[in-house]
Design a protein around this motif. Structure first.
Motif, mmCIF file in Angstrom:
data_model
loop_
_atom_site.group_PDB
_atom_site.id
_atom_site.type_symbol
_atom_site.label_atom_id
_atom_site.label_comp_id
_atom_site.label_asym_id
_atom_site.label_seq_id
_atom_site.Cartn_x
_atom_site.Cartn_y
_atom_site.Cartn_z
ATOM 1 N N UNK A 64 29.814 28.832 23.377
ATOM 2 C CA UNK A 64 29.889 27.320 23.625
ATOM 3 C C UNK A 64 30.179 26.638 22.145
ATOM 4 N N UNK A 65 30.502 25.504 22.129
ATOM 5 C CA UNK A 65 30.654 24.661 21.065
ATOM 6 C C UNK A 65 30.133 23.222 21.432
ATOM 7 N N UNK A 66 30.146 22.350 20.233
ATOM 8 C CA UNK A 66 29.662 20.984 20.530
ATOM 9 C C UNK A 66 30.599 20.140 19.831
ATOM 10 N N UNK A 67 31.363 19.087 20.694
ATOM 11 C CA UNK A 67 32.229 18.251 20.215
ATOM 12 C C UNK A 67 31.838 16.994 20.370
ATOM 13 N N UNK A 68 32.526 15.894 19.574
ATOM 14 C CA UNK A 68 32.060 14.326 19.597
ATOM 15 C C UNK A 68 33.070 13.582 20.406
ATOM 16 N N UNK A 69 32.789 12.649 21.394
ATOM 17 C CA UNK A 69 33.625 11.912 22.095
ATOM 18 C C UNK A 69 33.419 10.475 21.542
ATOM 19 N N UNK A 70 34.655 10.068 20.867
ATOM 20 C CA UNK A 70 34.419 8.455 20.403
ATOM 21 C C UNK A 70 34.978 7.521 21.506
ATOM 22 N N UNK A 71 33.963 6.565 22.313
ATOM 23 C CA UNK A 71 34.497 5.890 23.514
ATOM 24 C C UNK A 71 35.645 4.915 23.094
ATOM 25 N N UNK A 72 35.476 4.497 21.872
ATOM 26 C CA UNK A 72 36.465 3.443 21.323
ATOM 27 C C UNK A 72 37.928 3.992 21.216
ATOM 28 N N UNK A 73 38.032 5.153 20.500
ATOM 29 C CA UNK A 73 39.283 5.490 20.340
ATOM 30 C C UNK A 73 39.772 6.708 21.142
ATOM 31 N N UNK A 74 38.709 7.269 21.955
ATOM 32 C CA UNK A 74 38.853 8.360 23.157
ATOM 33 C C UNK A 74 39.119 9.717 22.282
#
Length: 420
Positions: free
Chosen positions: A105-115
């Motif tokens: 597994x890994x962890x990613x970040x999703x930015x709602x404004x820029x997708x």
């Protein structure tokens, strides 16, 4: 402070590489490998239409769906959690070519404004988080040492990190967190409770709030030798609460936008005899309580549709959110509740853009995650179209924004209206 539902814990208990699904039926929930069979409810549609026509039920008014495209891990569910109002951390697959991809597994970040999707942790997964102090508990490494037969992989190592919303980075937390905070619950308990592995699921008569807000406790003997009911306790005060111990869940959640706590989700369960109804209970930091029931018109509509499992209502800033498992035809979906009015904003009868087709289109593997400002929710469901992420059979994480500027502001824990 986030916790998976009991059914998710049962799913996670199956170590086989196939995906185990909790399948709600008319009276029971069964666990099967592969897809769940459709739940049928003969003759429900005319009754549902009659409830809607009477003005007591919800209307379909879908909100725009933001598709992250990030596949969710459903076997020993990979958690996702909000780091700030606009950033969602998602545990996802790290290697599609691994023998058991769900273990790596890994962890990613999703930015709602820029997708935009950016890497956070190349190998690891989320244990818990506490947005009140920007704390995230991580496991650095893989799950192979725990579950793979004859594995020689090193075990994953727990660490606390702090999220910086200005720089959008994680960094190691100060030593005080390692010494005094629970790695699987992300709360600061009494020293004797640090050794409780499943602290949030333990029978201990205490719930830990943010340190400055004290604890909820019960069961101590009063001056007459009788067990005390629940109370809010801080070093300076003790507030006796008009609650029973059944009104306080294991999953007590901090609601930053209300400066309050959700003590228990609202429930409507038509499968019980008689049907069970319980209100959503919130408490502000001074111990003032508020109770909100699921509107009667909505519960009647869900009953008429043959809803296959209990509905839960949780607090958001855009209005209270009712989460009903099941297909759209059986009343499944998300309902945004404001006063006695409600509307279905996800899993509508006519599939909205971003909503997959089929009876299992709205199935989720873990609870909804609410953003710190209460205006967004994240959840996993099948994608509406094929996404080239290497895992075509996996659900993907999605985001809905509930505060669209046209909705009335939700009441505070004490029932007053807040201005924005």
């Amino acid at each position: 402070m986030h916790r998976s539902l009991v059914s998710l814990a049962l799913v996670a208990a199956f170590p086989a590489f196939g995906q185990i699904h909790a399948c709600p039926g008319q009276k029971t929930t069964t666990y099967v490998e592969g897809d769940c069979p459709p739940v049928k409810s003969a003759g429900a549609a005319p009754v549902v239409a009659a409830v809607r026509a009477s003005g007591g039920g919800a209307v379909d008014a879908p909100l725009d769906i933001v598709e992250t495209g990030v596949p969710a891990i459903t076997q020993l569910a990979g958690r996702f959690t909000w780091l700030d109002d606009d950033t969602l951390a998602i545990t996802t697959f790290a290697d599609p070519h691994a023998k058991a991809p769900w273990m790596v597994r890994k962890i990613v970040a999703f930015d709602v404004a820029s997708h935009a999707v950016t890497p956070l942790v190349p190998r690891g997964f989320i244990d818990c988080s506490n947005v009140g102090v920007h704390l995230v508990s991580l496991e650095i490494g893989d799950l192979e040492s725990r579950f793979a037969v004859a594995s020689k992989a090193p075990p994953a190592v727990q660490q606390f990190d702090i999220w910086n919303p200005d720089t959008h980075t994680l960094s190691p937390a100060p030593a005080e967190f390692k010494e005094g905070w629970h790695p699987a619950a992300c709360v600061k308990p009494a020293p004797e409770d640090l050794a409780q592995h499943d602290l949030l699921g333990s029978p201990r008569p205490v719930r830990y709030l943010l340190p400055e807000h004290g604890t909820l406790a019960w069961g101590n003997l009063d001056e007459n030798g009788h067990p005390e009911g629940p109370s809010l306790r801080t070093p300076k005060k003790k507030v006796v609460l008009a609650l029973s111990i059944n009104d306080i869940s294991h999953d007590v959640r901090w609601l930053p936008w209300r400066h309050a706590y959700q003590l228990e989700a609202g429930v409507h369960d038509r499968t019980m005899d008689p049907p069970r109804d319980a209100p959503l209970i919130t408490m502000d930091v001074d111990g003032r309580l508020a109770r909100h029931a699921i509107p009667a018109g909505l519960t009647q509509q869900l009953d008429a549709a043959g809803a296959p499992a209990p509905a839960q209502m949780i607090a958001t800033q855009g209005g209270d959110l009712v989460v009903q498992p099941g297909s759209a035809a059986n009343g499944g979906g998300f309902y945004l509740v404001q006063g006695d009015k409600s509307r279905r904003v996800w899993c509508t009868a006519k599939a909205a853009p971003g909503q997959a087709a089929g009876d299992q289109a709205c199935a989720m593997s873990q609870p909804v995650a609410v953003s710190p400002d209460g205006c967004r929710i994240a959840f996993d469901a099948r994608p509406a179209v094929a996404i080239a992420n290497g895992f075509p059979d996996a659900p993907t994480v999605k985001v809905l924004t509930l505060c669209d500027g046209k909705l009335p502001t939700a009441p505070t824990a004490a029932g007053r209206k807040k201005s924005r």
